[in-house]
Design a protein around this motif. Structure first.
Motif, PDB file in Angstrom:
ATOM      1  N   PRO A 123       0.834  -1.202   0.000  1.00  0.00           N
ATOM      2  CA  PRO A 123       0.000   0.000   0.000  1.00  0.00           C
ATOM      3  C   PRO A 123       0.871   1.255   0.000  1.00  0.00           C
ATOM      4  CG  PRO A 123       0.072  -0.949   2.186  1.00  0.00           C
ATOM      5  CD  PRO A 123       0.823  -1.873   1.278  1.00  0.00           C
ATOM      6  N   PRO A 124       0.321   2.384  -0.373  1.00  0.00           N
ATOM      7  CA  PRO A 124       1.116   3.614  -0.292  1.00  0.00           C
ATOM      8  C   PRO A 124       1.431   3.931   1.164  1.00  0.00           C
ATOM      9  CG  PRO A 124      -1.156   4.112  -0.864  1.00  0.00           C
ATOM     10  CD  PRO A 124      -1.023   2.621  -0.836  1.00  0.00           C
ATOM     11  N   TRP A 125       2.490   4.653   1.357  1.00  0.00           N
ATOM     12  CA  TRP A 125       2.930   5.021   2.693  1.00  0.00           C
ATOM     13  C   TRP A 125       3.191   6.514   2.743  1.00  0.00           C
ATOM     14  CZ3 TRP A 125       5.498   1.165  -0.134  1.00  0.00           C
ATOM     15  CH2 TRP A 125       6.534   1.619  -0.950  1.00  0.00           C
ATOM     16  N   LEU A 126       3.319   7.003   3.955  1.00  0.00           N
ATOM     17  CA  LEU A 126       3.808   8.351   4.172  1.00  0.00           C
ATOM     18  C   LEU A 126       5.317   8.214   4.299  1.00  0.00           C
ATOM     19  CD1 LEU A 126       1.214   9.720   6.733  1.00  0.00           C
ATOM     20  CD2 LEU A 126       1.246   9.998   4.254  1.00  0.00           C
ATOM     21  N   LEU A 127       6.042   9.041   3.606  1.00  0.00           N
ATOM     22  CA  LEU A 127       7.494   8.961   3.574  1.00  0.00           C
ATOM     23  C   LEU A 127       8.087  10.117   4.357  1.00  0.00           C
ATOM     24  CD1 LEU A 127      10.068   7.636   2.378  1.00  0.00           C
ATOM     25  CD2 LEU A 127       9.754   9.121   0.371  1.00  0.00           C
ATOM     26  N   ALA A 128       9.079   9.813   5.169  1.00  0.00           N
ATOM     27  CA  ALA A 128       9.858  10.829   5.868  1.00  0.00           C
ATOM     28  C   ALA A 128      11.321  10.564   5.538  1.00  0.00           C
ATOM     29  CB  ALA A 128       9.631  10.754   7.373  1.00  0.00           C
ATOM     30  N   ILE A 129      12.054  11.628   5.224  1.00  0.00           N
ATOM     31  CA  ILE A 129      13.460  11.501   4.855  1.00  0.00           C
ATOM     32  C   ILE A 129      14.269  12.443   5.725  1.00  0.00           C
ATOM     33  CG2 ILE A 129      15.173  11.783   3.020  1.00  0.00           C
ATOM     34  CD1 ILE A 129      12.910  11.317   1.006  1.00  0.00           C
ATOM     35  N   GLY A 130      15.275  11.906   6.386  1.00  0.00           N
ATOM     36  CA  GLY A 130      16.136  12.776   7.170  1.00  0.00           C
ATOM     37  C   GLY A 130      16.967  12.014   8.177  1.00  0.00           C
ATOM     38  N   ILE A 131      17.980  12.697   8.658  1.00  0.00           N
ATOM     39  CA  ILE A 131      18.859  12.121   9.661  1.00  0.00           C
ATOM     40  C   ILE A 131      18.171  12.169  11.023  1.00  0.00           C
ATOM     41  CG2 ILE A 131      20.963  12.652   8.385  1.00  0.00           C
ATOM     42  CD1 ILE A 131      21.302  15.125  10.177  1.00  0.00           C
ATOM     43  N   THR A 152      13.417   7.099   6.075  1.00  0.00           N
ATOM     44  CA  THR A 152      14.717   6.737   5.525  1.00  0.00           C
ATOM     45  C   THR A 152      15.675   7.918   5.628  1.00  0.00           C
ATOM     46  OG1 THR A 152      15.858   5.705   3.654  1.00  0.00           O
ATOM     47  CG2 THR A 152      14.222   7.387   3.121  1.00  0.00           C
ATOM     48  N   GLY A 153      16.940   7.634   5.414  1.00  0.00           N
ATOM     49  CA  GLY A 153      17.964   8.660   5.500  1.00  0.00           C
ATOM     50  C   GLY A 153      18.824   8.513   6.733  1.00  0.00           C
ATOM     51  N   LEU A 154      18.500   7.557   7.556  1.00  0.00           N
ATOM     52  CA  LEU A 154      19.258   7.316   8.774  1.00  0.00           C
ATOM     53  C   LEU A 154      20.485   6.453   8.482  1.00  0.00           C
ATOM     54  CD1 LEU A 154      15.965   6.317   9.601  1.00  0.00           C
ATOM     55  CD2 LEU A 154      16.983   7.187  11.663  1.00  0.00           C
ATOM     56  N   GLU A 165      14.416   2.669   7.463  1.00  0.00           N
ATOM     57  CA  GLU A 165      15.360   2.171   6.460  1.00  0.00           C
ATOM     58  C   GLU A 165      16.589   3.057   6.412  1.00  0.00           C
ATOM     59  OE1 GLU A 165      14.481   1.081   2.567  1.00  0.00           O
ATOM     60  OE2 GLU A 165      12.517   0.241   3.039  1.00  0.00           O
ATOM     61  N   PRO A 166      17.760   2.442   6.511  1.00  0.00           N
ATOM     62  CA  PRO A 166      18.953   3.274   6.328  1.00  0.00           C
ATOM     63  C   PRO A 166      19.025   3.744   4.878  1.00  0.00           C
ATOM     64  CG  PRO A 166      19.569   0.971   6.506  1.00  0.00           C
ATOM     65  CD  PRO A 166      18.087   1.045   6.732  1.00  0.00           C
ATOM     66  N   TYR A 167      19.619   4.906   4.695  1.00  0.00           N
ATOM     67  CA  TYR A 167      19.829   5.364   3.325  1.00  0.00           C
ATOM     68  C   TYR A 167      20.828   4.429   2.679  1.00  0.00           C
ATOM     69  CZ  TYR A 167      20.947   7.938  -0.800  1.00  0.00           C
ATOM     70  OH  TYR A 167      21.123   8.281  -2.113  1.00  0.00           O
ATOM     71  N   SER A 168      20.488   3.899   1.517  1.00  0.00           N
ATOM     72  CA  SER A 168      21.384   2.941   0.886  1.00  0.00           C
ATOM     73  C   SER A 168      21.853   3.399  -0.485  1.00  0.00           C
ATOM     74  CB  SER A 168      20.722   1.563   0.799  1.00  0.00           C
ATOM     75  OG  SER A 168      19.486   1.678   0.129  1.00  0.00           O
ATOM     76  N   ASN A 169      20.923   3.682  -1.386  1.00  0.00           N
ATOM     77  CA  ASN A 169      21.323   4.077  -2.734  1.00  0.00           C
ATOM     78  C   ASN A 169      20.181   4.834  -3.415  1.00  0.00           C
ATOM     79  OD1 ASN A 169      19.536   2.174  -4.149  1.00  0.00           O
ATOM     80  ND2 ASN A 169      20.883   0.604  -3.298  1.00  0.00           N
ATOM     81  N   PRO A 170      20.503   5.550  -4.472  1.00  0.00           N
ATOM     82  CA  PRO A 170      19.474   6.344  -5.162  1.00  0.00           C
ATOM     83  C   PRO A 170      18.331   5.509  -5.732  1.00  0.00           C
ATOM     84  CG  PRO A 170      21.668   7.065  -5.818  1.00  0.00           C
ATOM     85  CD  PRO A 170      21.844   5.816  -4.996  1.00  0.00           C
ATOM     86  N   GLU A 171      18.611   4.284  -6.153  1.00  0.00           N
ATOM     87  CA  GLU A 171      17.546   3.443  -6.718  1.00  0.00           C
ATOM     88  C   GLU A 171      16.496   3.116  -5.655  1.00  0.00           C
ATOM     89  OE1 GLU A 171      20.886   2.590  -7.092  1.00  0.00           O
ATOM     90  OE2 GLU A 171      20.998   3.452  -9.102  1.00  0.00           O
ATOM     91  N   ARG A 172      16.951   2.798  -4.448  1.00  0.00           N
ATOM     92  CA  ARG A 172      16.010   2.485  -3.371  1.00  0.00           C
ATOM     93  C   ARG A 172      15.213   3.737  -2.993  1.00  0.00           C
ATOM     94  NH1 ARG A 172      12.075  -0.156  -1.557  1.00  0.00           N
ATOM     95  NH2 ARG A 172      11.853  -0.160   0.693  1.00  0.00           N
ATOM     96  N   LEU A 173      15.866   4.874  -2.972  1.00  0.00           N
ATOM     97  CA  LEU A 173      15.159   6.114  -2.670  1.00  0.00           C
ATOM     98  C   LEU A 173      14.065   6.372  -3.706  1.00  0.00           C
ATOM     99  CD1 LEU A 173      14.867   8.525  -0.794  1.00  0.00           C
ATOM    100  CD2 LEU A 173      16.607   9.706  -2.157  1.00  0.00           C
ATOM    101  N   GLU A 174      14.351   6.101  -4.973  1.00  0.00           N
ATOM    102  CA  GLU A 174      13.331   6.249  -6.019  1.00  0.00           C
ATOM    103  C   GLU A 174      12.148   5.313  -5.767  1.00  0.00           C
ATOM    104  OE1 GLU A 174      12.785   8.453  -8.428  1.00  0.00           O
ATOM    105  OE2 GLU A 174      14.557   9.492  -7.683  1.00  0.00           O
ATOM    106  N   GLU A 175      12.432   4.084  -5.326  1.00  0.00           N
ATOM    107  CA  GLU A 175      11.348   3.153  -5.002  1.00  0.00           C
ATOM    108  C   GLU A 175      10.487   3.701  -3.867  1.00  0.00           C
ATOM    109  OE1 GLU A 175      13.201  -0.565  -4.042  1.00  0.00           O
ATOM    110  OE2 GLU A 175      13.915  -0.890  -6.097  1.00  0.00           O
ATOM    111  N   TYR A 181      10.120   6.895  -2.960  1.00  0.00           N
ATOM    112  CA  TYR A 181       9.325   8.004  -3.495  1.00  0.00           C
ATOM    113  C   TYR A 181       8.162   7.448  -4.325  1.00  0.00           C
ATOM    114  CZ  TYR A 181      12.319  12.098  -2.463  1.00  0.00           C
ATOM    115  OH  TYR A 181      13.003  13.130  -1.856  1.00  0.00           O
ATOM    116  N   GLY A 182       8.412   6.415  -5.112  1.00  0.00           N
ATOM    117  CA  GLY A 182       7.400   5.860  -6.003  1.00  0.00           C
ATOM    118  C   GLY A 182       6.178   5.314  -5.296  1.00  0.00           C
ATOM    119  N   GLY A 183       6.329   4.844  -4.067  1.00  0.00           N
ATOM    120  CA  GLY A 183       5.198   4.298  -3.325  1.00  0.00           C
ATOM    121  C   GLY A 183       4.604   5.254  -2.305  1.00  0.00           C
ATOM    122  N   ALA A 184       5.104   6.483  -2.282  1.00  0.00           N
ATOM    123  CA  ALA A 184       4.684   7.426  -1.253  1.00  0.00           C
ATOM    124  C   ALA A 184       3.357   8.103  -1.595  1.00  0.00           C
ATOM    125  CB  ALA A 184       5.764   8.489  -1.049  1.00  0.00           C
TER     126      ALA A 184
END
Length: 166
Positions: free
Chosen positions: A1-9, A39-41, A64-74, A76-79
């Motif tokens: 399902p879609p999620w709310l996304l938070a990005i930051g340290i 994510t971003g931790l 989720e720890p920040y890992s790579n740009p592809e995962r970040l795109e995923e 964002y894609g489900g947010a």
């Protein structure tokens, strides 16, 4: 399902403690609310935070720890939306990145985010849980508001380019 996304340290000025607390209370009043992905931790910060999550949030919050740009795109894609609760930013790139992707943004009502994001996001007070809940409800329950926030987000993000901003 879609999620709310938070990005930051994981730093106090990012107010993720507020966000987790507000989300826990929000799930009590609205059990159908989408989960939160943060994510971003660093990997160590994720491990620390997972151990301290209340039981009521363990099934509804993914760290989720920040890992790579592809995962970040995923992510964002489900947010369904980006939630940006920061009290203090130098610039705040994640909200503009989300807007450029057509993701609505819920943002703390603080500078410099007010000036950078204009009227594009739904703003909330980052120390008042009901303020955040009202904005989540508006975004989830009123399709016309969601579409308007997305439209304004595209317009606002278009004002910033790497060439122009660099």
């Amino acid at each position: 399902p879609p999620w709310l996304l938070a990005i930051g340290i994981d730093q106090p000025h990012k107010t993720f403690d507020f966000l987790l607390s507000a989300r826990g209370l929000y799930y009590q009043r609205r059990p159908d609310a989408p989960p939160l992905v943060w994510t971003g931790l660093s990997a160590a910060a994720c491990q620390r935070r997972v151990r301290t999550l209340p039981a009521s949030l363990r099934e509804r919050v993914a760290l989720e720890p920040y890992s790579n740009p592809e995962r970040l795109e995923e992510l964002y894609g489900g947010a369904a939306a980006l939630v940006f609760p920061s009290l203090d930013e130098g610039f705040g790139l994640p909200p503009l990145e989300a807007m450029a992707r057509g993701i609505p943004v819920l943002c703390s009502r603080r500078e410099p985010m007010n000036a950078i994001l204009g009227q594009a996001p739904l703003f909330f007070e980052p120390t008042e849980s009901p303020s955040l809940w009202r904005m989540i409800d508006r975004l989830l329950d009123v399709p016309s508001i969601r579409q308007e926030v997305i439209r304004r987000g595209f317009q606002q993000a278009a004002q910033y380019s790497w060439d122009r901003c660099a």
